[in-house]
Design a protein around this motif. Structure first.
Motif, mmCIF file in Angstrom:
data_model
loop_
_atom_site.group_PDB
_atom_site.id
_atom_site.type_symbol
_atom_site.label_atom_id
_atom_site.label_comp_id
_atom_site.label_asym_id
_atom_site.label_seq_id
_atom_site.Cartn_x
_atom_site.Cartn_y
_atom_site.Cartn_z
ATOM 1 N N GLY A 49 0.790 -1.227 0.000
ATOM 2 C CA GLY A 49 0.000 0.000 0.000
ATOM 3 C C GLY A 49 0.820 1.273 0.000
ATOM 4 N N PHE A 50 2.135 1.166 0.007
ATOM 5 C CA PHE A 50 2.979 2.347 -0.091
ATOM 6 C C PHE A 50 3.157 2.721 -1.554
ATOM 7 N N ALA A 51 3.358 3.981 -1.807
ATOM 8 C CA ALA A 51 3.807 4.454 -3.108
ATOM 9 C C ALA A 51 5.276 4.815 -2.932
ATOM 10 N N VAL A 52 6.064 4.695 -3.989
ATOM 11 C CA VAL A 52 7.496 4.983 -3.924
ATOM 12 C C VAL A 52 7.810 6.077 -4.931
ATOM 13 N N HIS A 53 8.465 7.135 -4.460
ATOM 14 C CA HIS A 53 8.854 8.258 -5.323
ATOM 15 C C HIS A 53 10.338 8.544 -5.133
ATOM 16 N N PRO A 54 11.132 8.570 -6.179
ATOM 17 C CA PRO A 54 10.756 8.325 -7.565
ATOM 18 C C PRO A 54 10.660 6.826 -7.838
ATOM 19 N N ALA A 55 9.965 6.496 -8.921
ATOM 20 C CA ALA A 55 9.815 5.104 -9.330
ATOM 21 C C ALA A 55 11.146 4.587 -9.860
ATOM 22 N N TRP A 113 7.998 12.410 17.526
ATOM 23 C CA TRP A 113 7.228 12.585 18.758
ATOM 24 C C TRP A 113 5.898 11.852 18.692
ATOM 25 N N TYR A 114 5.253 11.890 17.522
ATOM 26 C CA TYR A 114 3.943 11.244 17.404
ATOM 27 C C TYR A 114 4.068 9.717 17.459
ATOM 28 N N ALA A 115 5.187 9.177 16.976
ATOM 29 C CA ALA A 115 5.404 7.729 17.066
ATOM 30 C C ALA A 115 5.677 7.326 18.515
ATOM 31 N N ARG A 116 6.500 8.128 19.205
ATOM 32 C CA ARG A 116 6.791 7.823 20.612
ATOM 33 C C ARG A 116 5.535 7.958 21.468
ATOM 34 N N LEU A 117 4.738 8.972 21.180
ATOM 35 C CA LEU A 117 3.506 9.189 21.938
ATOM 36 C C LEU A 117 2.547 8.008 21.753
ATOM 37 N N GLY A 118 2.463 7.505 20.552
ATOM 38 C CA GLY A 118 1.587 6.371 20.261
ATOM 39 C C GLY A 118 2.360 5.076 20.128
ATOM 40 N N ARG A 119 3.356 4.868 20.999
ATOM 41 C CA ARG A 119 4.272 3.725 20.907
ATOM 42 C C ARG A 119 3.588 2.388 20.621
ATOM 43 N N PRO A 120 2.571 1.985 21.371
ATOM 44 C CA PRO A 120 1.960 0.679 21.078
ATOM 45 C C PRO A 120 1.384 0.605 19.657
ATOM 46 N N VAL A 121 0.762 1.672 19.220
ATOM 47 C CA VAL A 121 0.191 1.697 17.869
ATOM 48 C C VAL A 121 1.306 1.700 16.831
ATOM 49 N N ALA A 122 2.352 2.479 17.055
ATOM 50 C CA ALA A 122 3.477 2.540 16.105
ATOM 51 C C ALA A 122 4.149 1.177 15.978
ATOM 52 N N LEU A 123 4.352 0.477 17.087
ATOM 53 C CA LEU A 123 4.973 -0.848 17.042
ATOM 54 C C LEU A 123 4.065 -1.857 16.335
ATOM 55 N N LEU A 124 2.777 -1.763 16.571
ATOM 56 C CA LEU A 124 1.833 -2.639 15.882
ATOM 57 C C LEU A 124 1.859 -2.363 14.379
ATOM 58 N N CYS A 125 1.898 -1.102 13.987
ATOM 59 C CA CYS A 125 1.960 -0.744 12.561
ATOM 60 C C CYS A 125 3.222 -1.300 11.913
ATOM 61 N N GLN A 126 4.358 -1.222 12.601
ATOM 62 C CA GLN A 126 5.592 -1.767 12.041
ATOM 63 C C GLN A 126 5.477 -3.278 11.868
ATOM 64 N N HIS A 127 4.953 -3.958 12.871
ATOM 65 C CA HIS A 127 4.791 -5.412 12.797
ATOM 66 C C HIS A 127 3.860 -5.776 11.636
ATOM 67 N N LEU A 128 2.747 -5.076 11.494
ATOM 68 C CA LEU A 128 1.801 -5.355 10.411
ATOM 69 C C LEU A 128 2.432 -5.094 9.050
ATOM 70 N N ALA A 129 3.220 -4.025 8.940
ATOM 71 C CA ALA A 129 3.889 -3.727 7.665
ATOM 72 C C ALA A 129 4.839 -4.859 7.286
ATOM 73 N N ILE A 130 5.615 -5.363 8.241
ATOM 74 C CA ILE A 130 6.558 -6.456 7.962
ATOM 75 C C ILE A 130 5.789 -7.692 7.489
ATOM 76 N N GLU A 131 4.713 -8.026 8.173
ATOM 77 C CA GLU A 131 3.917 -9.182 7.773
ATOM 78 C C GLU A 131 3.340 -8.988 6.370
ATOM 79 N N ARG A 132 2.935 -7.772 6.049
ATOM 80 C CA ARG A 132 2.391 -7.497 4.713
ATOM 81 C C ARG A 132 3.490 -7.538 3.656
ATOM 82 N N TYR A 133 4.712 -7.107 3.995
ATOM 83 C CA TYR A 133 5.828 -7.236 3.047
ATOM 84 C C TYR A 133 6.024 -8.709 2.675
ATOM 85 N N LEU A 134 6.076 -9.562 3.700
ATOM 86 C CA LEU A 134 6.271 -10.991 3.475
ATOM 87 C C LEU A 134 5.143 -11.566 2.615
#
Length: 187
Positions: free
Chosen positions: A69-75, A155-176
């Motif tokens: 779901g990410f876009a990459v610039h430049p292609a 700051w927003y990632a640190r503030l929402g640490r549990p959500v940020a860590l969950l997002c990273q884990h989900l992204a890795i699983e989606r990469y795989l």
């Protein structure tokens, strides 16, 4: 007149990685730097050089990110020293709300290994490096592995640490899952 995205890319190109251990994911299964969260996940893709080649080209063409779901610039394929902006488009919003600057810090294209690693640049919500490597073992089995070391920096990632860590884990699983699905589709 340059677009906002182009201006952001030029600004990112003028910066250095936001962490000192540049290239630490290059060794595959080696030791990752202390002071970061470490993550290693892999998925079996199949057997033989054709699977390695299909999956490796997909990974070098940012397929794991695009398939998530990410876009990459430049292609264009990942190239060592290249700076990219990963953009996450949020549902229902026309403009990307999260633009993530990264630099490709290494690439490999060998008979038994194809992939790359990228590191964070200032403005990234994390600090660290991720590697995307397709490899074939001595039995001809092909694997896709994501290796990362990171810590939250925005700051927003640190503030929402549990959500940020969950997002990273989900992204890795989606990469795989994206790479595995690509290999299954192309067979």
């Amino acid at each position: 007149m340059p677009t906002d995205l182009h201006r952001r890319l030029l600004a990112a190109r003028a910066t250095a990685p936001s962490y000192p251990e540049v290239g630490a994911t290059r060794g595959g299964g080696g030791r990752l730097p202390d002071g970061y969260a470490h993550l290693r996940r892999r998925v079996h893709l199949g057997h033989g050089p054709a699977v390695l080649e299909r999956a490796g080209r997909y990974v070098l063409d940012w397929g794991s990110q695009l398939g998530t779901g990410f876009a990459v610039h430049p292609a264009g394929p990942a190239r060592e020293g290249g700076t990219v902006l990963l953009r996450l488009n949020l549902p229902g919003i026309r403009r990307p709300r999260l633009v993530i600057p990264c630099r490709v810090v290494w690439t490999v294209d060998e008979p038994d290994r194809i992939g790359f690693g990228y590191g964070t640049l200032p403005g990234h919500p994390e600090c660290g490096e991720e590697a995307f490597l397709v490899s074939m073992d001595t039995d001809g089995e092909v694997w896709f592995e994501v290796t990362a070391f990171s810590r939250l920096s925005a700051w927003y990632a640190r503030l929402g640490r549990p959500v940020a860590l969950l997002c990273q884990h989900l992204a890795i699983e989606r990469y795989l899952a994206a790479v595995a699905a690509h290999v299954r589709r192309v067979r």
